[in-house]
Enzyme design. Structure first.
Site, PDB file in Angstrom:
ATOM      1  N   PHE A  13      33.838  40.787  35.937  1.00 35.88           N
ATOM      2  CA  PHE A  13      34.888  41.731  35.581  1.00 35.88           C
ATOM      3  C   PHE A  13      34.226  42.839  34.752  1.00 35.88           C
ATOM      4  O   PHE A  13      33.383  42.550  33.903  1.00 35.88           O
ATOM      5  CB  PHE A  13      35.965  41.010  34.773  1.00 35.88           C
ATOM      6  CG  PHE A  13      37.206  41.819  34.584  1.00 35.88           C
ATOM      7  CD1 PHE A  13      38.160  41.888  35.582  1.00 35.88           C
ATOM      8  CD2 PHE A  13      37.415  42.541  33.417  1.00 35.88           C
ATOM      9  CE1 PHE A  13      39.310  42.647  35.423  1.00 35.88           C
ATOM     10  CE2 PHE A  13      38.564  43.302  33.248  1.00 35.88           C
ATOM     11  CZ  PHE A  13      39.504  43.355  34.248  1.00 35.88           C
ATOM     12  N   ASP A  65      32.734  33.298  31.311  1.00 36.33           N
ATOM     13  CA  ASP A  65      34.059  33.911  31.230  1.00 36.33           C
ATOM     14  C   ASP A  65      34.962  33.086  32.145  1.00 36.33           C
ATOM     15  O   ASP A  65      34.764  33.049  33.365  1.00 36.33           O
ATOM     16  CB  ASP A  65      33.971  35.373  31.690  1.00 36.33           C
ATOM     17  CG  ASP A  65      35.337  36.067  31.717  1.00 36.33           C
ATOM     18  OD1 ASP A  65      36.364  35.376  31.810  1.00 36.33           O
ATOM     19  OD2 ASP A  65      35.352  37.305  31.682  1.00 36.33           O
ATOM     20  N   TYR A 106      46.606  34.863  29.385  1.00 33.88           N
ATOM     21  CA  TYR A 106      47.781  35.481  30.029  1.00 33.88           C
ATOM     22  C   TYR A 106      47.823  35.271  31.536  1.00 33.88           C
ATOM     23  O   TYR A 106      48.752  35.724  32.184  1.00 33.88           O
ATOM     24  CB  TYR A 106      47.871  36.984  29.692  1.00 33.88           C
ATOM     25  CG  TYR A 106      46.576  37.759  29.827  1.00 33.88           C
ATOM     26  CD1 TYR A 106      46.061  38.108  31.054  1.00 33.88           C
ATOM     27  CD2 TYR A 106      45.870  38.129  28.686  1.00 33.88           C
ATOM     28  CE1 TYR A 106      44.871  38.818  31.161  1.00 33.88           C
ATOM     29  CE2 TYR A 106      44.680  38.839  28.778  1.00 33.88           C
ATOM     30  CZ  TYR A 106      44.190  39.182  30.025  1.00 33.88           C
ATOM     31  OH  TYR A 106      43.006  39.867  30.116  1.00 33.88           O
ATOM     32  N   LYS A 107      46.823  34.593  32.100  1.00 36.15           N
ATOM     33  CA  LYS A 107      46.845  34.347  33.553  1.00 36.15           C
ATOM     34  C   LYS A 107      47.435  32.946  33.793  1.00 36.15           C
ATOM     35  O   LYS A 107      48.629  32.750  33.685  1.00 36.15           O
ATOM     36  CB  LYS A 107      45.444  34.493  34.124  1.00 36.15           C
ATOM     37  CG  LYS A 107      44.838  35.883  33.938  1.00 36.15           C
ATOM     38  CD  LYS A 107      43.457  35.944  34.542  1.00 36.15           C
ATOM     39  CE  LYS A 107      42.692  37.203  34.149  1.00 36.15           C
ATOM     40  NZ  LYS A 107      43.243  38.437  34.729  1.00 36.15           N
ATOM     41  N   ARG A 110      44.757  40.526  47.165  1.00 32.71           N
ATOM     42  CA  ARG A 110      44.406  39.321  46.415  1.00 32.71           C
ATOM     43  C   ARG A 110      45.676  38.529  46.090  1.00 32.71           C
ATOM     44  O   ARG A 110      46.671  39.101  45.663  1.00 32.71           O
ATOM     45  CB  ARG A 110      43.713  39.795  45.136  1.00 32.71           C
ATOM     46  CG  ARG A 110      43.191  38.744  44.238  1.00 32.71           C
ATOM     47  CD  ARG A 110      42.520  39.391  43.036  1.00 32.71           C
ATOM     48  NE  ARG A 110      43.495  39.744  42.016  1.00 32.71           N
ATOM     49  CZ  ARG A 110      43.248  39.765  40.700  1.00 32.71           C
ATOM     50  NH1 ARG A 110      42.032  39.485  40.254  1.00 32.71           N
ATOM     51  NH2 ARG A 110      44.168  40.079  39.843  1.00 32.71           N
TER      52      ARG A 110
HETATM   53  C1  LIG Z   1      37.322  37.760  34.371  1.00 31.07           C
HETATM   54  C2  LIG Z   1      38.016  38.647  33.389  1.00 31.07           C
HETATM   55  N1  LIG Z   1      37.435  38.888  32.204  1.00 31.07           N
HETATM   56  C3  LIG Z   1      38.040  39.682  31.281  1.00 31.07           C
HETATM   57  C4  LIG Z   1      39.259  40.266  31.548  1.00 31.07           C
HETATM   58  C5  LIG Z   1      39.959  41.188  30.593  1.00 31.07           C
HETATM   59  O1  LIG Z   1      39.655  41.035  29.265  1.00 31.07           O
HETATM   60  P1  LIG Z   1      40.738  41.370  28.136  1.00 31.07           P
HETATM   61  O2  LIG Z   1      41.574  40.133  27.972  1.00 31.07           O
HETATM   62  O3  LIG Z   1      39.929  41.729  26.962  1.00 31.07           O
HETATM   63  O4  LIG Z   1      41.578  42.501  28.633  1.00 31.07           O
HETATM   64  C6  LIG Z   1      39.888  40.033  32.774  1.00 31.07           C
HETATM   65  C7  LIG Z   1      41.196  40.649  33.064  1.00 31.07           C
HETATM   66  O5  LIG Z   1      41.811  40.520  34.069  1.00 31.07           O
HETATM   67  C8  LIG Z   1      39.244  39.217  33.712  1.00 31.07           C
HETATM   68  O6  LIG Z   1      39.800  38.984  34.909  1.00 31.07           O
END
Ligand SMILES: Cc1ncc(COP(=O)(O)O)c(C=O)c1O
Length: 411
Positions: free
Chosen positions: A117, A193, A218-219, A370
């Protein structure tokens, strides 16, 4: 076997086929009541006293970080004492990347995957600038789980490798334990991550030999837009944990109000400022829906859902060969996360046409449609309804409707 969507009743879902829980999870019913109670009772009536425990109330805000960590720990396969909750994913990643690089002071290289990401790439690059290190890129997980990609770039100058476990575009997944072992052979640290993993599958960080990890809530964890992220640090590294921001909440005795910084022990050092009480309260309530659920159950349900949708996509690609539907998600169960993605020349219009038909997925630049499958609330019937809508959109070419051409600011 548990039927996918077995906890759907715990969510306040509108009458939609919601396949975007890998972007923003659905609302658990308990969250709205909890947030209202925190605002009206704990803050409104309890005021400053709610930082402490008020008998008969769920306040005690000062313990919220630890309480959320306790609920998250089983989903991560770790001890709660090793989890911090409270910053954004990007901020947590910055903290753990700096701290990880500082644990390998004689090494000059940070590795990040090209499939990551973007925020991860930006963070790693900014840490490299800050600490005068070099960024080295590796390929994404591919079809073999990523070991070959890693071996192509690893050497004994690598301090830390930061990887996104599940590719947010394709859903392809790194083989976490195998990759961590390859990284350790070179004495580097493995950072993960887990934004697209936690809440949909086991990650078993401790058993897999990971060193550092971050992820959002939040996912698949359904804690609401912009909810706080978590960070995990392996216990054997915590004595050397030196994050870049020393705030008062990371102090061993914050209320002693001393000017010299004496860090807490362990991951408490990652604490910075006053914790986001409203957001952490929503997270605590949201994690309640996982009570009694095992990560193996989540994975089994997720694979049923993605496997079924993937088969539908294969069937439709064969039925409409001119449509150039090209699956990008691995067919092998053990190589994919909890989403299915395909390329289509009009992917944006296609996703909009599906949304107009009550099937919510999302689009990722330049041409990816997606679909995420949240195992707690997505059912096999949702999968079939989504496939029927997709067939209709492909057959009618509704995606070419000019009404679907104009892009939203958030796609
Ligand atoms: C793999 C991944 N890393 C990081 C983030 C975003 O980071 P943050 O929570 O700081 O907005 C996302 C957002 O969709 C993501 O999919």
């Amino acid at each position: 076997m548990t039927a996918p969507g077995w906890r759907r009743d715990l969510f306040a879902l509108p009458d939609l086929v919601y396949l975007d829980g890998n972007s923003l999870g659905a609302l658990p019913r308990t969250v709205a009541d909890r947030v209202a109670a925190v605002v009206e009772d704990e803050w409104g009536r309890g005021l400053i006293g709610s930082w402490n425990h008020v008998p008969g109330s769920s306040s005690g805000w000062i313990d919220l970080v630890d309480r959320c960590a306790r609920l998250l720990a089983p989903l991560l396969g770790v001890d709660a004492a090793d989890v911090h909750v409270g910053e954004s994913t990007s901020q947590s990643l910055f903290a753990t990347t700096v701290a990880g690089a500082r644990m390998r002071p004689d090494r000059r290289v940070l590795v990040v995957d090209r499939s990551t990401f973007p925020t991860d790439a930006y963070v790693v690059s900014s840490v490299a600038r800050l600490l005068d290190l070099e960024v080295r890129w590796c390929e994404g997980p591919g079809d073999d789980g990523g070991v070959a990609a890693l071996e192509a770039v690893l050497d004994d100058d690598v301090a830390l490798v930061s990887l996104t476990h599940v590719d947010f575009r394709t859903g392809a997944m790194f083989d976490l334990p195998a990759v961590a072992a390859a990284i350790h052979q070179h004495g580097a640290l493995a950072q993960w991550d887990l934004c697209h993993s936690t809440g949909a599958m086991p990650v078993d960080l401790a058993a897999a030999g990971a060193d550092l990890a971050v992820g959002c809530t939040y996912k698949y964890l359904n804690a609401g837009p912009g909810s706080p992220a978590y960070a995990w640090v392996a216990p054997h590294l915590q004595a050397d944990l030196d994050p870049p921001v020393a705030g008062w909440m990371g102090h061993a005795s914050p209320f002693a109000m001393r000017l010299d910084h004496e860090p807490r022990t362990g991951v408490g050092r990652l604490r910075v400022g006053t914790p986001p009480v409203l957001a952490l309260s929503a997270l605590e309530a949201a994690l309640g829906v996982f009570s009694g659920v095992t990560t193996a159950e989540l994975r089994a349900a997720s694979l049923q859902l993605t496997g079924r949708f993937l088969a539908h996509v294969d069937t439709l690609a064969a039925r409409f060969p001119d449509e150039q539907v090209a699956l990008v998600t691995p067919r092998a169960h053990h190589r994919r996360g909890s989403q299915v993605s395909f390329r289509h020349p009009h992917a944006y219009g296609l996703v909009q046409a599906l949304i107009a038909r009550g099937v919510v997925g999302d689009f990722r630049d330049p041409d990816i449609a997606r679909f995420g499958f949240a195992p707690l609330y997505t059912t096999l019937d949702d999968v079939d309804r989504a496939a029927a809508a997709l067939a209709e959109v492909l057959e009618s070419r509704a995606y070419a409707d000019p009404a679907y051409a104009e892009r939203n600011a958030v796609t």
